[in-house]
Design a protein around this motif. Sequence first.
Motif, PDB file in Angstrom:
ATOM      1  N   THR A   1       1.794   0.869  -3.377  1.00 23.68           N
ATOM      2  CA  THR A   1       1.528   0.741  -1.930  1.00 23.68           C
ATOM      3  C   THR A   1       0.050   0.446  -1.729  1.00 23.68           C
ATOM      4  O   THR A   1      -0.739   0.466  -2.686  1.00 23.68           O
ATOM      5  CB  THR A   1       1.912   2.033  -1.196  1.00 23.68           C
ATOM      6  OG1 THR A   1       1.042   3.107  -1.616  1.00 23.68           O
ATOM      7  CG2 THR A   1       3.373   2.414  -1.479  1.00 23.68           C
ATOM      8  N   GLU A   2      -0.315   0.198  -0.487  1.00 20.94           N
ATOM      9  CA  GLU A   2      -1.736  -0.043  -0.184  1.00 20.94           C
ATOM     10  C   GLU A   2      -2.580   1.195  -0.469  1.00 20.94           C
ATOM     11  O   GLU A   2      -3.752   1.073  -0.837  1.00 20.94           O
ATOM     12  CB  GLU A   2      -1.888  -0.447   1.287  1.00 20.94           C
ATOM     13  CG  GLU A   2      -1.287  -1.815   1.603  1.00 20.94           C
ATOM     14  CD  GLU A   2      -1.503  -2.197   3.054  1.00 20.94           C
ATOM     15  OE1 GLU A   2      -2.128  -1.397   3.792  1.00 20.94           O
ATOM     16  OE2 GLU A   2      -1.072  -3.309   3.440  1.00 20.94           O
ATOM     17  N   ASN A   3      -1.993   2.373  -0.342  1.00 23.69           N
ATOM     18  CA  ASN A   3      -2.745   3.618  -0.542  1.00 23.69           C
ATOM     19  C   ASN A   3      -3.058   3.867  -2.015  1.00 23.69           C
ATOM     20  O   ASN A   3      -4.108   4.415  -2.349  1.00 23.69           O
ATOM     21  CB  ASN A   3      -1.962   4.799   0.033  1.00 23.69           C
ATOM     22  CG  ASN A   3      -1.839   4.731   1.552  1.00 23.69           C
ATOM     23  OD1 ASN A   3      -2.727   4.194   2.222  1.00 23.69           O
ATOM     24  ND2 ASN A   3      -0.738   5.258   2.109  1.00 23.69           N
ATOM     25  N   ASN A   4      -2.116   3.509  -2.936  1.00 22.85           N
ATOM     26  CA  ASN A   4      -2.346   3.795  -4.368  1.00 22.85           C
ATOM     27  C   ASN A   4      -2.727   2.566  -5.175  1.00 22.85           C
ATOM     28  O   ASN A   4      -2.827   2.617  -6.406  1.00 22.85           O
ATOM     29  CB  ASN A   4      -1.135   4.475  -4.994  1.00 22.85           C
ATOM     30  CG  ASN A   4       0.090   3.548  -5.004  1.00 22.85           C
ATOM     31  OD1 ASN A   4      -0.015   2.362  -4.702  1.00 22.85           O
ATOM     32  ND2 ASN A   4       1.247   4.100  -5.335  1.00 22.85           N
ATOM     33  N   LEU A   5      -2.892   1.410  -4.529  1.00 26.02           N
ATOM     34  CA  LEU A   5      -3.158   0.163  -5.252  1.00 26.02           C
ATOM     35  C   LEU A   5      -4.411   0.241  -6.100  1.00 26.02           C
ATOM     36  O   LEU A   5      -4.425  -0.135  -7.266  1.00 26.02           O
ATOM     37  CB  LEU A   5      -3.266  -0.993  -4.256  1.00 26.02           C
ATOM     38  CG  LEU A   5      -3.584  -2.366  -4.864  1.00 26.02           C
ATOM     39  CD1 LEU A   5      -2.521  -2.768  -5.865  1.00 26.02           C
ATOM     40  CD2 LEU A   5      -3.728  -3.433  -3.776  1.00 26.02           C
ATOM     41  N   LYS A   6      -5.487   0.763  -5.537  1.00 25.95           N
ATOM     42  CA  LYS A   6      -6.757   0.826  -6.269  1.00 25.95           C
ATOM     43  C   LYS A   6      -6.635   1.707  -7.491  1.00 25.95           C
ATOM     44  O   LYS A   6      -7.093   1.363  -8.594  1.00 25.95           O
ATOM     45  CB  LYS A   6      -7.849   1.339  -5.336  1.00 25.95           C
ATOM     46  CG  LYS A   6      -9.227   1.376  -5.976  1.00 25.95           C
ATOM     47  CD  LYS A   6     -10.288   1.807  -4.959  1.00 25.95           C
ATOM     48  CE  LYS A   6     -11.678   1.834  -5.608  1.00 25.95           C
ATOM     49  NZ  LYS A   6     -12.738   2.262  -4.635  1.00 25.95           N
TER      50      LYS A   6
END
Length: 303
Positions: free
Chosen positions: A45-50
Amino acid sequence: MASNEVVLQDFSVNLTPTKITIKNETEMKQELETIADKYSGLIVTENNLKSVKSTRAKLNALNKGLDDKRKEIKSSYNAPLDEFEDKVKGYQAIINKSLEPISDGIKTLENSQREERKAHVQEVINEMAPEYDIDPTEIEIEKSWTNKTMTDIKLTRILSDGFNALKRKKDLFETNKKLVEEHCKYVGVEPAGWVSQLSDEYNATDVIKAIDQAVEDKKQKELAEQKQIESEKAIQESKQQKIGSSVIDTETGEVIQDDIPSEYAVSIQLIGSKVDIIQAIQKINGLSNVTSKVLNPLSAWEG
């Protein structure tokens, strides 16, 4: 005389296996299994991408580091083996250099010995064959007859059995040939082609049956052709009608045959001088297919 025997030194190869270990292998394995479990069924997701990208970079770096170390260790590990293989190939080249003339010499001698044994076998064949009324040139020497283990007693027994079998075969062929030739003469056909059909599987009885069948087939064919001719003639005659001295085709109106005589008798009276009459008779007699008959000879004429 110097001996050709070569004394070779015994040799052996010593191998000391090398043990390869990985530092902190147990801990690394546990950590990798934990990471694998953690990211099993991962949804990015955008929250865990990094965080996920960071983990991927670390894992890729570890994966490459392990593979680079594997290649380094393999190269180092294989170096002694490569060096050993090069040495062995060099020694084998030296050995093969010695083996080539030795092998060629042995082969040359063995071939010469085999040719001598072959010549001896041929002598035995030449001596024995006439006793069985066999042409020695008909016998093909088998390779086993020229083996070193072949004795004259064994060879003689083998040849004797072969000659007897060949003589029986030739006698049987001559008998079959005679039977076929006599039958051909009886039924009136040329024997050469039929004799050539004789073989181990096709004897005189078989050939004679084939001859009789061929003769019968020819007879039936000739009868069929004759019946066909007679039938066609009858059909033609049924379409013909005789009118006067001519035969007419009733369908086409064509004249098939005229009853025209092939010869004529003509009476000629010659009037003239004796010389002219003689010349006229000579000319008539000079014609082909014409016969003249003088009723009054010239000697009976008055001048």
